[in-house]
Design a protein around this motif. Structure first.
Motif, mmCIF file in Angstrom:
data_model
loop_
_atom_site.group_PDB
_atom_site.id
_atom_site.type_symbol
_atom_site.label_atom_id
_atom_site.label_comp_id
_atom_site.label_asym_id
_atom_site.label_seq_id
_atom_site.Cartn_x
_atom_site.Cartn_y
_atom_site.Cartn_z
ATOM 1 N N GLU A 49 4.205 -6.231 11.959
ATOM 2 C CA GLU A 49 5.434 -6.535 11.220
ATOM 3 C C GLU A 49 6.193 -5.274 10.810
ATOM 4 O OE1 GLU A 49 2.323 -5.512 8.424
ATOM 5 O OE2 GLU A 49 2.367 -6.935 10.095
ATOM 6 N N HIS A 111 6.763 -7.204 21.410
ATOM 7 C CA HIS A 111 7.255 -7.085 20.039
ATOM 8 C C HIS A 111 7.682 -8.443 19.503
ATOM 9 C CE1 HIS A 111 9.012 -5.407 16.490
ATOM 10 N NE2 HIS A 111 10.261 -5.600 16.865
ATOM 11 N N GLY A 112 8.308 -9.238 20.360
ATOM 12 C CA GLY A 112 8.756 -10.542 19.914
ATOM 13 C C GLY A 112 7.619 -11.490 19.592
ATOM 14 N N ARG A 158 14.765 -12.785 17.607
ATOM 15 C CA ARG A 158 15.336 -11.605 16.953
ATOM 16 C C ARG A 158 14.505 -10.371 17.253
ATOM 17 N NH1 ARG A 158 13.530 -9.294 12.798
ATOM 18 N NH2 ARG A 158 12.367 -11.107 12.066
ATOM 19 N N ARG A 159 13.178 -10.497 17.126
ATOM 20 C CA ARG A 159 12.318 -9.334 17.378
ATOM 21 C C ARG A 159 12.377 -8.912 18.844
ATOM 22 N NH1 ARG A 159 8.637 -12.304 14.122
ATOM 23 N NH2 ARG A 159 7.423 -12.837 15.981
ATOM 24 N N GLU A 162 15.525 -7.026 19.466
ATOM 25 C CA GLU A 162 15.487 -5.711 18.824
ATOM 26 C C GLU A 162 15.040 -4.620 19.784
ATOM 27 O OE1 GLU A 162 14.280 -6.772 14.175
ATOM 28 O OE2 GLU A 162 12.794 -5.974 15.572
ATOM 29 N N TRP A 163 14.090 -4.963 20.639
ATOM 30 C CA TRP A 163 13.439 -3.952 21.465
ATOM 31 C C TRP A 163 14.007 -3.869 22.878
ATOM 32 C CZ3 TRP A 163 10.679 -1.188 18.240
ATOM 33 C CH2 TRP A 163 9.894 -0.149 18.726
#
Length: 204
Positions: A49, A111-112, A158-159, A162-163
């Protein structure tokens, strides 16, 4: 300097899987079993997280970046292209090619999803060489890893985004392509009796 990250999932006959695995498999396994890499994996699992969160300890983001961004197959790009060229014509519509600017698609998916779900996917950060039997055997776990309850889906999207591009510039549709494309491809490959190659790399 910019770069393009590419993740190709290609249905191929078992003999193509075996030939590429003989060349590229040891490279991926050496990366996976490196003690430093295992240490980075544990750091990510301990604080997923915190990755990418500005207010968090920067060490978590650095650890994940090093872990997920290695791309051990970069040195085998010619062999990868040769294998992709051997996808049978009838299976070519099943191929999934995910391309991201300044991002690595499999790293974004990791990451997600987070380490617990991502660990259910075969291979190592997008790299795998599975024959038809292994594709069928892995199908339930792959579908389960990607089966997100409605309440979790927005945060995972969203995650993932992000990456995807320079750690903050990814688009929602890119995240959706990752989350929604892999399961159907896997099912179709299993139904067709195909093996699967998963290869993440930065083209030269």
């Amino acid at each position: 300097m910019g770069f393009i990250g590419v993740w190709v999932l290609a249905p191929v006959p078992d003999e193509v899987v075996a030939e590429l695995a003989a060349v590229a498999g040891p490279v991926v396994e050496a990366q996976r079993n490196d003690p430093r890499v295992r240490e980075l994996w544990q750091q990510w699992c301990a604080a997923p997280e915190a990755v990418g969160v500005e207010s968090a300890d920067r060490a978590a983001t650095v650890a994940f970046d090093l872990l997920s961004g290695a791309c051990p197959l970069d040195g085998q790009v010619e062999e990868l292209y040769a294998a992709f060229d051997r996808v049978p014509a009838e299976w070519r519509p099943l191929m999934l090619t995910l391309v991201c600017r300044k991002g690595l698609p499999a790293a974004a998916l990791a990451h997600g999803l987070g380490p617990e779900r991502f660990a259910r996917l075969p291979g190592w950060f997008g790299d795998f060489f599975l024959d038809a039997g292994q594709v069928r055997a892995a199908l339930p776990e792959v579908l389960a890893a990607l089966d997100l309850p409605d309440g979790e889906r927005p945060a995972v999207e969203r995650r993932t985004a992000e990456w995807l591009s320079d750690y903050g510039g990814g688009r929602p549709e890119e995240a959706a392509a990752l989350l929604d494309g892999i399961g159907p491809l896997w099912q179709a490959a299993a139904d067709a009796g195909a093996g699967l190659l998963g290869c993440m790399f930065v083209p030269g």
